[in-house]
Scaffold this active site. Structure first.
Site, PDB file in Angstrom:
ATOM      1  N   ARG A  27     -39.107 -18.679   0.101  1.00 45.80           N
ATOM      2  CA  ARG A  27     -38.931 -17.835  -1.084  1.00 45.80           C
ATOM      3  C   ARG A  27     -38.831 -16.341  -0.729  1.00 45.80           C
ATOM      4  NH1 ARG A  27     -40.339 -20.261  -5.911  1.00 45.80           N
ATOM      5  NH2 ARG A  27     -40.747 -18.211  -6.782  1.00 45.80           N
ATOM      6  N   TRP A  79     -39.762 -11.079  -0.711  1.00 43.80           N
ATOM      7  CA  TRP A  79     -38.313 -10.888  -0.645  1.00 43.80           C
ATOM      8  C   TRP A  79     -38.108  -9.583  -1.396  1.00 43.80           C
ATOM      9  CZ3 TRP A  79     -34.335 -12.860   1.901  1.00 43.80           C
ATOM     10  CH2 TRP A  79     -33.051 -12.589   1.442  1.00 43.80           C
ATOM     11  N   GLY A 106     -41.132 -11.070  -9.101  1.00 40.20           N
ATOM     12  CA  GLY A 106     -40.347 -10.680 -10.275  1.00 40.20           C
ATOM     13  C   GLY A 106     -39.964  -9.212 -10.193  1.00 40.20           C
ATOM     14  N   GLU A 490     -12.539 -19.413  -3.968  1.00 37.23           N
ATOM     15  CA  GLU A 490     -13.941 -19.719  -3.697  1.00 37.23           C
ATOM     16  C   GLU A 490     -14.199 -21.224  -3.850  1.00 37.23           C
ATOM     17  OE1 GLU A 490     -16.289 -18.525  -2.274  1.00 37.23           O
ATOM     18  OE2 GLU A 490     -18.108 -19.468  -3.024  1.00 37.23           O
ATOM     19  N   GLU A 497     -16.169 -26.184   3.296  1.00 35.37           N
ATOM     20  CA  GLU A 497     -17.253 -25.893   4.236  1.00 35.37           C
ATOM     21  C   GLU A 497     -18.372 -26.923   4.207  1.00 35.37           C
ATOM     22  OE1 GLU A 497     -19.206 -22.067   3.873  1.00 35.37           O
ATOM     23  OE2 GLU A 497     -19.254 -22.186   1.714  1.00 35.37           O
ATOM     24  N   LYS A 612     -25.717 -19.061   8.489  1.00 35.06           N
ATOM     25  CA  LYS A 612     -25.932 -18.343   7.230  1.00 35.06           C
ATOM     26  C   LYS A 612     -25.512 -16.887   7.353  1.00 35.06           C
ATOM     27  CE  LYS A 612     -27.174 -17.911   2.995  1.00 35.06           C
ATOM     28  NZ  LYS A 612     -26.152 -18.385   2.034  1.00 35.06           N
TER      29      LYS A 612
HETATM   30  O1  M6R Z   1     -23.708 -12.455   4.209  1.00 36.57           O
HETATM   31  P1  M6R Z   1     -22.275 -12.244   3.817  1.00 36.57           P
HETATM   32  O2  M6R Z   1     -22.043 -12.310   2.349  1.00 36.57           O
HETATM   33  O3  M6R Z   1     -21.673 -11.025   4.428  1.00 36.57           O
HETATM   34  O4  M6R Z   1     -21.510 -13.489   4.461  1.00 36.57           O
HETATM   35  C1  M6R Z   1     -20.118 -13.583   4.400  1.00 36.57           C
HETATM   36  C2  M6R Z   1     -19.654 -14.967   4.772  1.00 36.57           C
HETATM   37  O5  M6R Z   1     -20.038 -15.281   6.073  1.00 36.57           O
HETATM   38  C3  M6R Z   1     -20.201 -16.029   3.817  1.00 36.57           C
HETATM   39  O6  M6R Z   1     -19.876 -15.744   2.503  1.00 36.57           O
HETATM   40  C4  M6R Z   1     -19.639 -17.419   4.182  1.00 36.57           C
HETATM   41  O7  M6R Z   1     -18.281 -17.484   3.908  1.00 36.57           O
HETATM   42  C5  M6R Z   1     -20.426 -18.494   3.446  1.00 36.57           C
HETATM   43  N1  M6R Z   1     -20.648 -19.611   4.303  1.00 36.57           N
HETATM   44  C6  M6R Z   1     -19.762 -18.976   2.215  1.00 36.57           C
HETATM   45  O8  M6R Z   1     -20.393 -20.027   1.586  1.00 36.57           O
END
Ligand code: M6R
Length: 617
Positions: A27, A79, A106, A490, A497, A612
């Site tokens: 979280r 966070w 929050g 998108e 992916e 990520k």
């Molecule tokens: O952290 P960021 O938004 O800069 O990342 C950009 C891309 O690497 C990210 O959006 C990627 O395309 C994801 N896997 C999409 O789901």
């Protein structure tokens, strides 16, 4: 989104709090802290970074065994929202006397005003957090009765909160109170706990009470009292938790991605609400971006350039359409990895909007630095407070989506769209393109979106059923026009992916210029149809792909039966302004991608070859 734990009982609190925090690290993980009531009074330890940093700090700073131990305490894994991740901004935050400690999940929307008021009363502040205003407010009202002080303070808060509170002068209790941020009270034997999520409690109990908005719990080691916000005792119904530890962490969802798709209504509300003037103050509604330092000078730009990667770039493409439509300003949108190696023409009058969920994507940062070097001013849209992007940009607008764990971006994307719409509308107002009455209509439309998103999520079984029929398709094409084209980009990325299906997106008008050569009976075409003025054109494109044997699914408004007879399947979204539709139309596509991945036996949270955060080229 942050993680809260609290413990009161017969056992040593610190190890229990640390264990609980580790269960909640998903979280938030930019800093952590614990306050404990012990022999030395109320003692607080905090550290920037992961919980292991806090553990190291506790052992380094506690020279004797009595120094940081006790039978009651509260902990937090953060966070960041207000104030970058740092020791001083970590929670618990204490009031100026150091006697009251607070952990918070929050956003306190009126913290600025509260801080100003408290400063005028001579109260001092140390951190940049909104939470410190809560601690100081409780401290201000404290006259020997913590419950009374909490009620008075909470009565003045606006926004959302889950709070755990302890006070050095009342060491036998922990108080918990919430509004729009979850809090669970766990009932043990000779011990009671609070947590912002069930996983932190499961080792100690499966008997819990879910606190409802504005309810207050006062925990003692052998019982818990519940009160309404007016201080009346209330009776609550206990719940027995059946989940195992792994599914509890995902809030009962099978995967983080599905959980995060479902968090969108809340994330959208959190991102939108602090940026609007209140409805009940009378007068025309306004967008208020003072918080990010956005003033009229920004709208004098000669051009807006939006740069990002992946999903964030798709948000940028939608942003281009929005800026042109709402503010009548020229916009270029660029993939960051292209921009940085091209020979772009830069002008000090340009404004760059750089979008990145993580704020750490290497190509995106390089593009930002190049734009800065060229003299442009930078607005960052990011989800991570204190990220490199946030630190280096001139202005930062945060998406209040909370941590996104699944690799596939979902709630970050829709909250990026919310931010872009707000900035574009504000540009429109400042440039005299949007008048007050029109703005009011757009604000109403934006405010309706979280509930509309919720409605789409309630119909997810339909999408799941459709995915169970289509998950093995050889190719899936997404097509649309204008905002729908951008949302198609998108939608196609989500599917490819996580389900490894070959999927592409194209502007429906391009069909006859190439893509139609690939359409055959093995193809699924998903047509996004929310641009009312182009429904005829979409109908014609759909007819053409149907004639080549493709199966067709349409995503359109629930009050339109226009495509019923030509589509094999219709997914409906609530009616909104056509220029805001991508925030809603992408949700069925996210769900479709998710269910296809699951049908294929894949883990949607961890797609192969992807990370990520892409911090290298
Ligand atoms: O952290 P960021 O938004 O800069 O990342 C950009 C891309 O690497 C990210 O959006 C990627 O395309 C994801 N896997 C999409 O789901």
């Amino acid at each position: 989104m942050c993680g809260i734990v609290g413990y009161i009982g017969n056992q040593e609190a610190v190890p229990i709090l640390l264990k609980g925090l580790k269960k909640l690290e998903y979280r938030g993980y930019d800093s952590a802290g614990i306050a404990v009531q012990g022999k030395m009074g109320l003692v607080v330890r905090k550290a920037k970074g992961l919980i292991k940093n806090l553990e190291e700090k506790i052992s380094a700073e506690s020279k004797n065994a009595d120094e940081f131990c006790g039978f009651a305490g509260i902990g937090h894994t953060r966070w960041a929202t207000h104030g970058e991740p740092s020791d001083v901004n970590s929670h618990p935050q204490t009031d100026a006397s150091g006697k009251i400690a607070v952990v918070h999940n929050g956003i306190i929307e009126n913290h600025g005003k509260l801080k100003e008021w408290l400063l005028s009363k001579g109260v001092t502040f140390q951190s940049e957090t909104d939470t410190e205003a809560v601690a100081n407010l409780i401290g201000f009202y404290y006259r020997g009765d913590l419950l009374q002080a909490v009620m008075e303070a909470v009565g003045r808060l606006e926004g959302s909160w889950g709070l755990g509170i302890i006070c050095a002068d009342e060491p036998d209790r922990i108080i918990a109170v919430r509004k729009e941020s979850p809090l669970v009270v766990g009932i043990g034997k000779g011990e009671n706990l609070i947590a912002s999520d069930v996983p932190a409690l499961l080792e100690y109990t499966r008997e819990v009470y879910y606190l409802e908005d504005r309810e207050i719990a006062v925990l003692f080691k052998d019982h818990v009292d519940f009160y309404s916000d007016e201080g009346q005792v209330i009776q609550k119904e206990k719940t027995h938790i059946e989940w195992d530890a792994a599914s509890a962490e995902k809030g009962g969802y099978e995967h983080f991605m599905l959980k995060e798709i479902h968090e969108q209504p809340k994330a959208l509300t959190d991102t939108l609400r602090p940026r609007l003037t209140a409805a009940d103050t009378g007068g025309a509604r306004k967008i208020n971006l003072d918080e990010i330092g956005f003033d009229a000078s920004w709208a004098q730009a000669s051009r807006v350039v939006i740069t990002a990667c992946g999903t964030a770039w798709h948000a940028g493409v939608i942003g281009k359409y929005a800026f042109e439509h709402f503010a009548r300003i020229p916009v270029d949108v660029d993939v960051a990895s292209e921009f940085r190696y091209r020979d772009p023409i830069l002008n000090p009058k340009d404004i760059f909007i750089i979008i990145s969920q993580s704020g750490e994507t290497a190509d995106t940062l390089a593009a930002m630095r190049m734009a800065k070097k060229g003299g442009a001013r930078i607005i960052a849209i990011t989800n991570v407070v204190g990220s490199t992007l946030a630190r280096e940009a001139d202005l930062v607008m945060y998406t209040w989506a909370g941590p996104e764990i699944a690799v596939a971006s979902t709630k970050a994307f829709t909250t990026q769209l919310m931010c872009l719409n707000l900035i574009a509308l504000q540009f429109g107002v400042l440039r005299g393109v949007i008048k007050s009455a029109q703005l009011n209509e757009y604000i109403n439309a934006l405010e309706a979106i979280p509930a509309q998103a919720e409605k789409i999520l309630k119909g997810k079984e339909n999408i799941q059923r459709f995915a169970s029929q289509q998950f093995n398709k050889g190719k899936v094409f997404f097509m649309g026009r204008l905002f729908d084209y951008a949302a198609s980009l998108e939608s196609a990325l989500k599917l490819k992916e996580i389900s490894y299906t070959h999927s592409e997106a194209f502007a429906a008008g391009e069909l006859k210029h190439g893509p139609i050569a690939l359409v055959d009976t093995s193809t699924l075409v998903v047509a996004l149809c929310t641009q009312s003025k182009l429904f005829d054109k979409m109908e014609s494109s759909i007819t053409q792909v149907k004639a080549r044997g493709a199966a067709v699914a349409v995503i359109t408004y629930e009050d339109s039966d226009r495509f019923n007879n030509i589509a094999d399947e219709v997914f409906r979204i609530p009616r909104t302004d056509d220029s805001l539709s991508p925030i809603l139309s992408v949700i069925p596509a996210q769900l479709f991608a998710y269910y296809c991945a699951v049908q294929r036996g894949l883990d949607p949270d961890k797609p192969r070859n992807l990370a990520k955060s892409v911090t290298v080229e």
